[in-house]
Scaffold this motif. Structure first.
Motif, PDB file in Angstrom:
ATOM      1  N   TYR A 248       0.847  -1.191   0.000  1.00 42.19           N
ATOM      2  CA  TYR A 248       0.000   0.000   0.000  1.00 42.19           C
ATOM      3  C   TYR A 248       0.880   1.238   0.000  1.00 42.19           C
ATOM      4  O   TYR A 248       1.810   1.358   0.807  1.00 42.19           O
ATOM      5  N   CYS A 249       0.590   2.160  -0.913  1.00 43.23           N
ATOM      6  CA  CYS A 249       1.364   3.400  -1.020  1.00 43.23           C
ATOM      7  C   CYS A 249       0.415   4.584  -0.889  1.00 43.23           C
ATOM      8  O   CYS A 249      -0.606   4.653  -1.588  1.00 43.23           O
ATOM      9  N   CYS A 250       0.731   5.501   0.001  1.00 45.74           N
ATOM     10  CA  CYS A 250      -0.104   6.692   0.171  1.00 45.74           C
ATOM     11  C   CYS A 250      -0.078   7.531  -1.104  1.00 45.74           C
ATOM     12  O   CYS A 250       0.987   7.895  -1.610  1.00 45.74           O
ATOM     13  N   GLY A 251      -1.261   7.816  -1.620  1.00 50.16           N
ATOM     14  CA  GLY A 251      -1.379   8.614  -2.830  1.00 50.16           C
ATOM     15  C   GLY A 251      -1.539  10.088  -2.529  1.00 50.16           C
ATOM     16  O   GLY A 251      -1.430  10.529  -1.381  1.00 50.16           O
TER      17      GLY A 251
ATOM     18  N   GLY B 237      10.840 -11.831  -8.962  1.00 54.42           N
ATOM     19  CA  GLY B 237       9.866 -12.881  -9.210  1.00 54.42           C
ATOM     20  C   GLY B 237       8.611 -12.789  -8.360  1.00 54.42           C
ATOM     21  O   GLY B 237       7.905 -13.791  -8.182  1.00 54.42           O
ATOM     22  N   TYR B 238       8.298 -11.594  -7.840  1.00 52.82           N
ATOM     23  CA  TYR B 238       7.107 -11.426  -6.999  1.00 52.82           C
ATOM     24  C   TYR B 238       5.921 -10.941  -7.835  1.00 52.82           C
ATOM     25  O   TYR B 238       6.086 -10.180  -8.798  1.00 52.82           O
ATOM     26  N   ASN B 239       4.754 -11.356  -7.451  1.00 54.19           N
ATOM     27  CA  ASN B 239       3.514 -10.816  -7.998  1.00 54.19           C
ATOM     28  C   ASN B 239       3.065  -9.703  -7.053  1.00 54.19           C
ATOM     29  O   ASN B 239       2.453  -9.956  -6.020  1.00 54.19           O
ATOM     30  N   VAL B 240       3.393  -8.471  -7.407  1.00 51.45           N
ATOM     31  CA  VAL B 240       3.172  -7.334  -6.510  1.00 51.45           C
ATOM     32  C   VAL B 240       1.781  -6.748  -6.742  1.00 51.45           C
ATOM     33  O   VAL B 240       1.442  -6.325  -7.849  1.00 51.45           O
ATOM     34  N   VAL B 241       0.980  -6.729  -5.690  1.00 49.46           N
ATOM     35  CA  VAL B 241      -0.316  -6.053  -5.719  1.00 49.46           C
ATOM     36  C   VAL B 241      -0.088  -4.671  -5.108  1.00 49.46           C
ATOM     37  O   VAL B 241       0.048  -4.524  -3.891  1.00 49.46           O
ATOM     38  N   PHE B 242      -0.012  -3.675  -5.979  1.00 50.80           N
ATOM     39  CA  PHE B 242       0.365  -2.317  -5.573  1.00 50.80           C
ATOM     40  C   PHE B 242      -0.881  -1.453  -5.540  1.00 50.80           C
ATOM     41  O   PHE B 242      -1.528  -1.216  -6.556  1.00 50.80           O
ATOM     42  N   MET B 243      -1.211  -0.980  -4.346  1.00 57.36           N
ATOM     43  CA  MET B 243      -2.432  -0.190  -4.167  1.00 57.36           C
ATOM     44  C   MET B 243      -2.106   1.242  -3.781  1.00 57.36           C
ATOM     45  O   MET B 243      -1.157   1.503  -3.039  1.00 57.36           O
ATOM     46  N   MET B 244      -2.900   2.167  -4.309  1.00 60.50           N
ATOM     47  CA  MET B 244      -2.738   3.586  -3.984  1.00 60.50           C
ATOM     48  C   MET B 244      -4.113   4.214  -3.766  1.00 60.50           C
ATOM     49  O   MET B 244      -5.076   3.902  -4.467  1.00 60.50           O
ATOM     50  N   ASN B 245      -4.197   5.082  -2.774  1.00 61.62           N
ATOM     51  CA  ASN B 245      -5.430   5.825  -2.548  1.00 61.62           C
ATOM     52  C   ASN B 245      -5.358   7.186  -3.233  1.00 61.62           C
ATOM     53  O   ASN B 245      -4.275   7.689  -3.542  1.00 61.62           O
TER      54      ASN B 245
ATOM     55  N   GLU C 230      -8.848   7.407   6.195  1.00 64.98           N
ATOM     56  CA  GLU C 230      -9.039   7.093   4.779  1.00 64.98           C
ATOM     57  C   GLU C 230      -8.103   5.958   4.340  1.00 64.98           C
ATOM     58  O   GLU C 230      -8.546   4.954   3.774  1.00 64.98           O
ATOM     59  N   CYS C 231      -6.814   6.135   4.603  1.00 66.95           N
ATOM     60  CA  CYS C 231      -5.851   5.110   4.198  1.00 66.95           C
ATOM     61  C   CYS C 231      -6.090   3.800   4.943  1.00 66.95           C
ATOM     62  O   CYS C 231      -6.005   2.716   4.364  1.00 66.95           O
ATOM     63  N   SER C 232      -6.384   3.891   6.231  1.00 67.65           N
ATOM     64  CA  SER C 232      -6.607   2.681   7.027  1.00 67.65           C
ATOM     65  C   SER C 232      -7.763   1.863   6.481  1.00 67.65           C
ATOM     66  O   SER C 232      -7.686   0.642   6.353  1.00 67.65           O
ATOM     67  N   THR C 233      -8.858   2.538   6.180  1.00 66.94           N
ATOM     68  CA  THR C 233     -10.047   1.831   5.702  1.00 66.94           C
ATOM     69  C   THR C 233      -9.814   1.241   4.315  1.00 66.94           C
ATOM     70  O   THR C 233     -10.131   0.068   4.064  1.00 66.94           O
ATOM     71  N   LEU C 234      -9.282   2.041   3.400  1.00 66.42           N
ATOM     72  CA  LEU C 234      -9.106   1.567   2.025  1.00 66.42           C
ATOM     73  C   LEU C 234      -8.116   0.412   1.963  1.00 66.42           C
ATOM     74  O   LEU C 234      -8.350  -0.595   1.279  1.00 66.42           O
ATOM     75  N   ALA C 235      -6.998   0.539   2.676  1.00 62.52           N
ATOM     76  CA  ALA C 235      -6.006  -0.536   2.670  1.00 62.52           C
ATOM     77  C   ALA C 235      -6.583  -1.803   3.299  1.00 62.52           C
ATOM     78  O   ALA C 235      -6.366  -2.920   2.797  1.00 62.52           O
ATOM     79  N   SER C 236      -7.309  -1.657   4.387  1.00 60.11           N
ATOM     80  CA  SER C 236      -7.904  -2.823   5.044  1.00 60.11           C
ATOM     81  C   SER C 236      -8.974  -3.461   4.169  1.00 60.11           C
ATOM     82  O   SER C 236      -9.098  -4.687   4.107  1.00 60.11           O
ATOM     83  N   HIS C 237      -9.756  -2.637   3.497  1.00 61.00           N
ATOM     84  CA  HIS C 237     -10.845  -3.139   2.652  1.00 61.00           C
ATOM     85  C   HIS C 237     -10.317  -4.006   1.508  1.00 61.00           C
ATOM     86  O   HIS C 237     -10.881  -5.063   1.203  1.00 61.00           O
ATOM     87  N   PHE C 238      -9.225  -3.586   0.892  1.00 64.91           N
ATOM     88  CA  PHE C 238      -8.704  -4.301  -0.278  1.00 64.91           C
ATOM     89  C   PHE C 238      -7.623  -5.321   0.072  1.00 64.91           C
ATOM     90  O   PHE C 238      -7.518  -6.366  -0.586  1.00 64.91           O
ATOM     91  N   LEU C 239      -6.792  -5.034   1.089  1.00 65.95           N
ATOM     92  CA  LEU C 239      -5.622  -5.866   1.344  1.00 65.95           C
ATOM     93  C   LEU C 239      -5.710  -6.672   2.637  1.00 65.95           C
ATOM     94  O   LEU C 239      -4.871  -7.544   2.873  1.00 65.95           O
ATOM     95  N   GLY C 240      -6.672  -6.352   3.508  1.00 65.13           N
ATOM     96  CA  GLY C 240      -6.898  -7.189   4.675  1.00 65.13           C
ATOM     97  C   GLY C 240      -6.223  -6.720   5.945  1.00 65.13           C
ATOM     98  O   GLY C 240      -5.787  -5.569   6.069  1.00 65.13           O
ATOM     99  N   SER C 241      -6.105  -7.648   6.894  1.00 64.44           N
ATOM    100  CA  SER C 241      -5.631  -7.314   8.242  1.00 64.44           C
ATOM    101  C   SER C 241      -4.111  -7.383   8.382  1.00 64.44           C
ATOM    102  O   SER C 241      -3.580  -7.105   9.453  1.00 64.44           O
ATOM    103  N   LYS C 242      -3.418  -7.760   7.306  1.00 67.26           N
ATOM    104  CA  LYS C 242      -1.957  -7.776   7.345  1.00 67.26           C
ATOM    105  C   LYS C 242      -1.422  -7.388   5.979  1.00 67.26           C
ATOM    106  O   LYS C 242      -1.759  -8.014   4.970  1.00 67.26           O
TER     107      LYS C 242
END
Length: 619
Positions: A54-57, A87-95, A255-267
């Motif tokens: 997760y990256c702060c937008g 060799g990682y499958n990176v799920v990169f999220m930004m708000n 905002e960041c806490s909710t969005l990151a948790s909603h899409f990426l979970g508790s860790k």
């Protein structure tokens, strides 16, 4: 050593070198200096080889500047290291923060400019909402346009705050039900630090100087409490909530806490941002998410970039009004050179943005591009009379050593500057060998000796390194790298369009044509003819230089070419202009020459490019 033995040895060494570029079985372990602990730690993704990040937008109230560019290019480089090399499958999220005090204030200011002295309070609430939303949408589009102009990959997930208001409200409700938050009389909700009872992760004590003005409220029970929800003021955009009769909007951190948790979970494996977000933003994010998910640690590893500072050591920022927007920078400078500039600085370090530092990046970029072009020309036989003796065993040993150093540095807290230093040493060692004017000229018979296999291996490794980190190339001399790249990680075809390749091949043929004309002119017996032909060859060289193509003569009727205007944005119209100049000069040569027949000259030019000329419709 016999010619056959040398060919067999070269074949083995090239295969061995290229095998080092192939993806490994499983992801490569890597270390990051965790901003929370201050320690260099090995990252173990929860669902390896899948990695959540997760990256702060941005808060989209104004144009992005070069400080933002530095942060997001650095994270793009790291993301490419993990994907292309690791060799990682990176799920990169930004708000995208598209509702904030600054956005509302900007909308008010813009409305004031349009309507003169008319006060915003006379406008209806729905009209005010439309104004702030149009401001946010405008700068969100501009932000992503800027990111793409810098060569930054789009996020895997982009989440706007206003589109996820139900999730944010549920997050606040949950903390209220757990007794970890409280509502005040203006409808605002604050996190109760005392009720939570745990110290901070980044800072153990509160420093009010780091808090935003909107968080310095007298309604809070403790200075350590922070806003989860803000009661709306008159004519501000707002949303109804079940926990208060007064509507409102989200606080900064929720905002960041909710969005990151909603899409990426508790860790979450990685969380990043600029170092100025460490406290209080990331501190409060971590606290409220640990409370929400009932965990001791929400983010496994935190990464923070340094600041862009100017010559007077001040940080580039909008508040100081000392910034350069990305759009203004790209109007005159090359995004590739800026990427090299970022690669020359460790992501955690501050960087000095000055004319001197940007020139150093341009110099490095130009040198490496020239080396790659000359390596291509070496295998075309252009430098046969200049190349030095090459000890392939020693060169491949050096390449292997550099590959190991590069791999170590890339996965040791993404130390790209040290990896680049290793590559620079390799280029400095090979460069004098493939272009050595001190070596005596050799006879045509000697040219039957096989060329070095180490040179293409070095060039291919440098080429792949740059492409994998997002550095796009100007047109190269031939298709060599496209051939050897077939089994690699990079999609070389996505870097060069078909039009680029056709122009490159055409330029190869033009240079051969010009070299043949010069050679015949120098050997011709008629003085006037010789002068005319050499004159037209010089004029062709000079006109090509005006379009950004540099032609270099190397003696023995051979030459090479390269792009020299690195900041120039070349498009199809530019190619047409370049080709028109080329063909005009060639036609002038054909009309005046008495040394070669017109048929012979045309054959020299169009041997491989006859079908390609149909691509250009010159009007």
């Amino acid at each position: 050593m016999s010619i056959l033995s040398k060919l067999l040895l070269d074949s083995y060494l090239i295969r061995r070198s290229f095998s080092l570029l192939a993806p490994r079985c499983g992801p490569v372990p890597f270390k990051v200096k965790n901003s929370m602990t201050g320690k260099l730690e090995t990252v173990t993704p929860t669902h390896s080889p899948n990695l959540t990040w997760y990256c702060c937008g941005p808060t989209v109230y104004d144009s992005a500047h070069m400080g933002h560019a530095y942060t997001y290019v650095q994270f793009d480089i790291i993301r490419r290291i993990l994907q292309q090399f690791g060799g990682y499958n990176v799920v990169f999220m930004m708000n995208i923060t598209n509702i904030d005090d600054k956005i509302i204030q900007r909308a008010q200011a813009m409305k004031g400019q349009r309507q003169g002295s008319e006060a915003l309070s006379t406008e209806r609430s729905d009209q005010a909402k439309s104004d702030w939303l149009s401001v946010a949408n405008k700068y969100e589009r501009e932000f992503f346009d800027d990111m793409r102009s810098l060569g930054i990959m789009d996020p895997t997930i982009v989440a706007d705050v206003t589109r996820h208001m139900p999730q944010i409200i549920l997050f606040v409700e949950d903390l209220l039900k757990k007794g970890l938050a409280y509502v005040v009389d203006d409808g605002s909700v604050y996190f109760d630090a005392k009720a939570y009872g745990r110290g901070g992760k980044f800072r153990q004590t509160l420093d009010p100087s780091f808090m935003r003005p909107d968080e310095m409220s007298t309604k809070k029970r403790s200075p350590a409490d922070f806003a989860l929800w803000k009661g709306a003021k008159s004519n501000e955009p707002s949303w109804p909530v079940p926990f208060s009769p007064i509507p409102g909007r989200p606080g900064w951190h929720i905002e960041c806490s909710t969005l990151a948790s909603h899409f990426l979970g508790s860790k979450i494996d990685l969380h990043s941002g600029g170092m100025d977000l460490t406290f209080p933003h990331h501190e409060n994010e971590e606290i409220q998410c640990c409370a929400f998910h009932d965990v001791d640690r929400w983010v496994s590893h935190w990464m923070h970039t340094g600041h862009v500072v100017l010559d007077d050591d001040t940080k580039m920022s909008k508040s100081l009004k000392n910034y350069v927007t990305i759009k203004d920078f790209l109007a005159s400078d090359d995004p590739q050179a800026f990427r090299i500039f970022c690669m020359q600085h460790h992501y955690r370090s501050n960087c000095r943005f000055s004319e001197k530092s940007t020139k150093a990046a341009i110099s490095t970029y130009a040198r490496w591009m020239t080396f790659l072009n000359n390596a291509d020309f070496y295998h075309l036989g252009v430098f046969d009379h200049l190349v030095g003796e090459i000890d392939d065993r020693a060169m491949f040993a050096k390449l292997t050593e550099v590959q190991e150093r590069v791999s170590f540095h890339l996965f040791n807290d993404f130390d790209v500057p040290e990896a680049m230093q290793a590559l620079s040493e390799l280029v400095d060692q090979v460069y004098p060998i493939i272009l050595n004017p001190e070596r005596p000229k050799i006879s045509r018979l000697d040219k039957a000796m096989p060329l070095s296999g180490a040179v293409p291996a070095v060039a291919n490794y440098l080429n792949k390194f740059l492409l994998n980190l997002g550095v796009t190339m100007p047109i190269r001399a031939n298709l060599f790298n496209m051939i050897v790249d077939a089994g690699g990680a990079s999609d070389f075809g996505s870097v060069r369009s078909a039009l680029d390749l056709d122009v490159a091949k055409l330029m190869d043929d033009v240079i051969r044509f010009r070299s043949a004309v010069r050679g015949e002119a120098r050997r011709g017996k008629k003085a006037r003819s010789r002068v005319n032909l050499l004159k037209y060859c010089d004029e062709l060289r000079d006109n090509l230089l005006k379009t950004g193509i540099s032609v270099k003569d190397h003696g023995n009727d051979c030459a090479s070419w390269d792009y020299v205007k690195k900041t120039r944005k070349v498009n199809s119209v530019d190619y047409k202009k370049q080709l028109f100049i080329i063909l005009t000069m060639i036609w002038a040569m054909l009309k005046t020459t008495t040394v070669l027949s017109v048929t012979t000259l045309l054959k020299l030019l169009l041997t491989r490019s006859r079908s390609k000329l149909a691509l250009f419709q010159l009007n």
